[in-house]
Design a protein around this motif. Sequence first.
Motif, PDB file in Angstrom:
ATOM      1  N   ALA A   1       0.827  -1.209   0.000  1.00 33.70           N
ATOM      2  CA  ALA A   1       0.000   0.000   0.000  1.00 33.70           C
ATOM      3  C   ALA A   1       0.864   1.263   0.000  1.00 33.70           C
ATOM      4  CB  ALA A   1      -0.933  -0.003   1.204  1.00 33.70           C
TER       5      ALA A   1
ATOM      6  N   HIS B   1      -5.220   2.565  -2.104  1.00 31.63           N
ATOM      7  CA  HIS B   1      -5.581   1.243  -1.610  1.00 31.63           C
ATOM      8  C   HIS B   1      -4.775   0.144  -2.305  1.00 31.63           C
ATOM      9  CE1 HIS B   1      -8.183  -1.783   0.133  1.00 31.63           C
ATOM     10  NE2 HIS B   1      -8.285  -2.338  -1.044  1.00 31.63           N
ATOM     11  N   ALA B   2      -4.334  -0.803  -1.537  1.00 31.05           N
ATOM     12  CA  ALA B   2      -3.724  -2.025  -2.074  1.00 31.05           C
ATOM     13  C   ALA B   2      -4.323  -3.183  -1.298  1.00 31.05           C
ATOM     14  CB  ALA B   2      -2.212  -2.007  -1.921  1.00 31.05           C
TER      15      ALA B   2
ATOM     16  N   GLY C   1      -0.875   5.136   1.922  1.00 29.98           N
ATOM     17  CA  GLY C   1      -1.416   3.834   1.569  1.00 29.98           C
ATOM     18  C   GLY C   1      -2.346   3.338   2.651  1.00 29.98           C
ATOM     19  N   THR C   2      -3.314   2.559   2.236  1.00 27.53           N
ATOM     20  CA  THR C   2      -4.203   1.926   3.199  1.00 27.53           C
ATOM     21  C   THR C   2      -4.293   0.443   2.865  1.00 27.53           C
ATOM     22  OG1 THR C   2      -6.406   1.887   4.187  1.00 27.53           O
ATOM     23  CG2 THR C   2      -6.283   2.556   1.879  1.00 27.53           C
ATOM     24  N   HIS C   3      -4.285  -0.369   3.882  1.00 29.05           N
ATOM     25  CA  HIS C   3      -4.283  -1.816   3.684  1.00 29.05           C
ATOM     26  C   HIS C   3      -5.671  -2.364   3.417  1.00 29.05           C
ATOM     27  CE1 HIS C   3      -0.105  -1.911   4.825  1.00 29.05           C
ATOM     28  NE2 HIS C   3      -0.416  -1.125   5.825  1.00 29.05           N
TER      29      HIS C   3
END
Length: 159
Positions: free
Chosen positions: A21, A148-149, A117-119
């Motif tokens: 992310a 998002h990832a 980033g966000t998980h």
Amino acid sequence: MRGKEQLVYLRILVPIDGSAASARAVEEAIRLARPLKSRVRLLHAIDELSVAQASYARDGLDDLRAEAARLLFRCADRVRRARVEVDTVLYDEVDRTVASLVADEAKRWQADLIVAGTHGRRGLGQVLLGSCAERIVRGSAVPVMLVHATAKEVVPVVG
């Protein structure tokens, strides 16, 4: 943003943690910064959990700092190769949250945008681990873009 008339992001702060992310956040910051000739600042914070886990090792905190420096170097190198101006900052203040460090750095550096980033954790995972990205959004005085990832996605830390 420094002025309401400003429509571009000249200073982009990107907190990184080595995850897919955060790698996506670095790539998004590059995509935004390159045409605007913006500057990117990469921030990494060694948090309490990392220090607690490392405290069992003799050189735990030193090892964490060395790994953090390597992460910052690799990510900064990726940004430089994209022809974007970049610098880095490393925090190892374990008495503060990552979100508060990001908010303070954004204010101190006069960031125009935070790209994080966000998980994408949901349910029990989000409850147990909390959401650093959510806390960054809530504590920020500047706009925040979340990238998002998913857990299935594999994105290299360096491109």
